[in-house]
Each structure stands twice: as structure tokens, then as C-alpha cells.
Scaffold this active site. Structure first.
Site, short mmCIF file in Angstrom:
data_model
loop_
_atom_site.label_atom_id
_atom_site.label_comp_id
_atom_site.label_asym_id
_atom_site.label_seq_id
_atom_site.Cartn_x
_atom_site.Cartn_y
_atom_site.Cartn_z
N SER A 19 0.83 -1.20 0.00
CA SER A 19 0.00 0.00 0.00
C SER A 19 0.87 1.26 0.00
O SER A 19 2.08 1.18 0.21
CB SER A 19 -0.90 -0.06 1.23
N CYS A 20 0.21 2.40 -0.20
CA CYS A 20 0.87 3.71 -0.16
C CYS A 20 1.66 3.85 1.12
O CYS A 20 1.15 3.49 2.17
CB CYS A 20 -0.19 4.81 -0.25
N PRO A 21 2.86 4.38 1.14
CA PRO A 21 3.62 4.92 0.01
C PRO A 21 4.66 3.95 -0.55
O PRO A 21 5.55 4.39 -1.26
CB PRO A 21 4.32 6.12 0.66
N MET A 22 4.56 2.65 -0.21
CA MET A 22 5.65 1.74 -0.56
C MET A 22 5.93 1.59 -2.06
O MET A 22 7.10 1.48 -2.44
CB MET A 22 5.46 0.37 0.11
N ASP A 67 -1.90 -1.28 -5.64
CA ASP A 67 -2.49 -0.14 -4.93
C ASP A 67 -3.21 0.76 -5.95
O ASP A 67 -2.55 1.32 -6.82
CB ASP A 67 -1.37 0.62 -4.20
#
Lengths: 195, 78
Positions: B16-19, B43
Site C-alpha cells: 500500500s501507499c507509500p511503498m 495499490d
């Protein structure tokens, strides 16, 4: 004289009436990177040690650094406790400092929620949900942020007040500094956030 | 259109954000300028975020496709 005779003036209504149109921000695109527009440096003041706020601060810090934005995080008060090594159980020199660390265990893996902590049930469920939805943990975000060059600046005053020594802190922390350094970093070229 | 030679693939599926952005940025630090990086992400926010990241960093988003819920981005490192 009755109240009805006083002319009514409502500054909020006047202000609303003075606004022309609705700001168009919803679909605003980022400017093209043609060198003319540059994203400002990011300065996060991490004051809170609450799990959810530390999480938000580290998401923004790691994203900022990933976007090539110079990112600094000044860690102070409860925020400083986050950057004490996870392995440290009791910190401080005198009984009050030691008692404070005993009541709220320092370290990034021992954060509590500000609401609905329920003796650790809340953070445990947050951790489970994060894993389920692929959300990086604060510890993973911290490692990513450090790898991307985010500068973490500890607050000297808080270090003294809590009796923390440099060896209590995680690897890679910057030189401790004070409020004047932070104010000095608030320039036309920076976006300061207090979390 | 000729297929670009992918130098490096960032597999951010399930993250998920921000990965997806963080991992792409990390990959772009190690590959030489001009090389092509492929990002795979699930995502839904990445559709907007990858474009924003490219514009902010000056990298070029060459291709953006979706296949069965997996977003594929082809980025040329500046």
C-alpha cells in the site's frame, strides 16, 4: 433600547459573501518538472509519540525523500521516545526519568494509540490490519526513510529532560539541536508540519 | 512500438501507499541514468501517485497499463 434596533453585522456571513467562485483544487495537477517549479523542502516537527501520528509523519517523510524533496524530521518531546532503540527498556538517570520510561516504553515498536488503545488491543489490531492490507509498519517506513536520506534531528532539550544519552538513540540520528535551528529551517523554501 | 529493455523490476504488488513510490525511488537510485524501470503495483492510488512522482522527480512515465488489477508502469530514469 431593544436588541432588535441594533444593526446586525455578522463577519462570517460577510466573508462568505465576499468570496468569488469556488477554488478549483480537486483536479489540480502537479506542475511539470521543467525546473521552473520546485517542491519546497519538507520539515516535520514530530512532537507526538502516538502510533497513528508517528505513522503519518513517517509516511510523509519517506514519500518526501522518495520524491527528491529534502526532508528533515525534528523529533521532540514524546516524538523523541520513538527514536530510542527498541531494546531499551528503562532510560534516564533519576527516578522520575526512569519511571516515565517504565510507564511508556520507548522505541518505535512500542507505540500506543491515542484513542482506543485498550491495553494494546488497538495497536495489535492496527498491526494486523496493516499487514493484511500491505501497509508498511512504522519501523519499515523509518528504515526506508533513513535509506532515502531523511535527516532525523533530536531535540537537545528533550534529551536532557528525559535523561537520554546518544547511545540510547537508534543509529543514524543527526546532531541534537534546538528550537532556533527549527525556526531557522522555516524559510520560503520549506513546508513545516507539526505532528 | 518496440519493447523497451527493462533494467529492473520493482514488485510492489500487495503493498500500500507509500511503498510503491518508496521502492521505485530506491530502485532508481541504484540503476544508471537512462535505464528503464518497471513497477508492478496493486495499490489503486498508484495510478495517480506514480504520475505525480515522475513529474516531481523528472523521470519519464513511458507506459501505464492495467491487467487484472495489476498496474504496470514503465519509467525511464532521468
Amino acid at each position: 433600547m431593544t436588541a432588535a434596533t441594533i444593526p446586525t453585522f455578522d463577519p462570517i456571513t460577510e466573508a462568505i459573501a465576499a468570496v468569488k467562485g469556488v477554488p478549483q483544487t480537486a483536479e489540480a495537477e502537479l506542475p511539470e518538472a521543467d525546473g521552473a517549479v520546485k517542491t519546497r523542502d519538507l520539515l516535520i516537527i514530530d512532537y507526538s509519540g502516538d502510533l497513528e501520528k508517528v505513522w503519518a509523519a513517517l509516511i510523509l517523510a519517506s514519500t518526501g525523500a522518495a520524491m527528491g524533496v529534502r526532508t528533515r524530521v525534528f523529533v521532540t518531546f514524546w516524538g523523541l521516545q520513538v527514536f530510542v532503540k527498541d531494546s531499551k527498556r528503562i532510560t534516564g538517570q533519576n527516578w522520575m526519568q526512569k519511571m516515565l520510561s517504565a510507564m511508556q516504553r520507548p522505541g518505535i515498536s512500542h507505540r500506543k494509540l491515542s484513542k482506543m488503545n485498550f491495553l494494546g488491543m488497538g495497536p495489535w489490531m492496527m498491526g494486523r490490519l496493516a499487514k493484511q492490507y500491505g501497509v508498511a509498519s512504522p519501523k519499515e517506513l523509518l528504515e526506508a526513510a533513513q535509506a532515502l536520506g531523511v535527516e532525523f534531528i533530536p531535540c537537545q532539550m528533550t534529551m536532557d529532560m528525559f535523561g537520554l544519552k546518544p547511545e540510547d538513540m537508534i543509529e543514524g540520528m543527526g546532531e541534537p539541536a534546538g528550537a532556533a535551528t527549527v525556526i531557522g529551517l522555516m524559510t520560503d523554501n520549506s513546508t513545516p508540519l507539526f505532528i | 512500438m518496440p519493447t523497451l529493455a527493462i533494467t529492473h523490476t520493482v514488485d510492489a504488488r500487495g503493498l500500500s501507499c507509500p511503498m510503491p513510490i518508496v521502492k521505485t525511488a530506491q530502485a532508481c537510485r541504484v540503476v544508471p541514468a537512462g535505464s528503464v524501470v518497471e513497477l508492478l503495483a496493486t495499490d489503486p492510488g498508484s495510478t495517480k501517485d506514480v504520475g505525480a512522482w515522475c513529474r516531481a522527480t523528472g523521470n519519464e512515465l513511458v507506459e501505464q497499463t492495467i491487467d487484472g488489477g495489476v498496474h504496470r508502469f514503465v519509467i525511464r530514469r532521468k
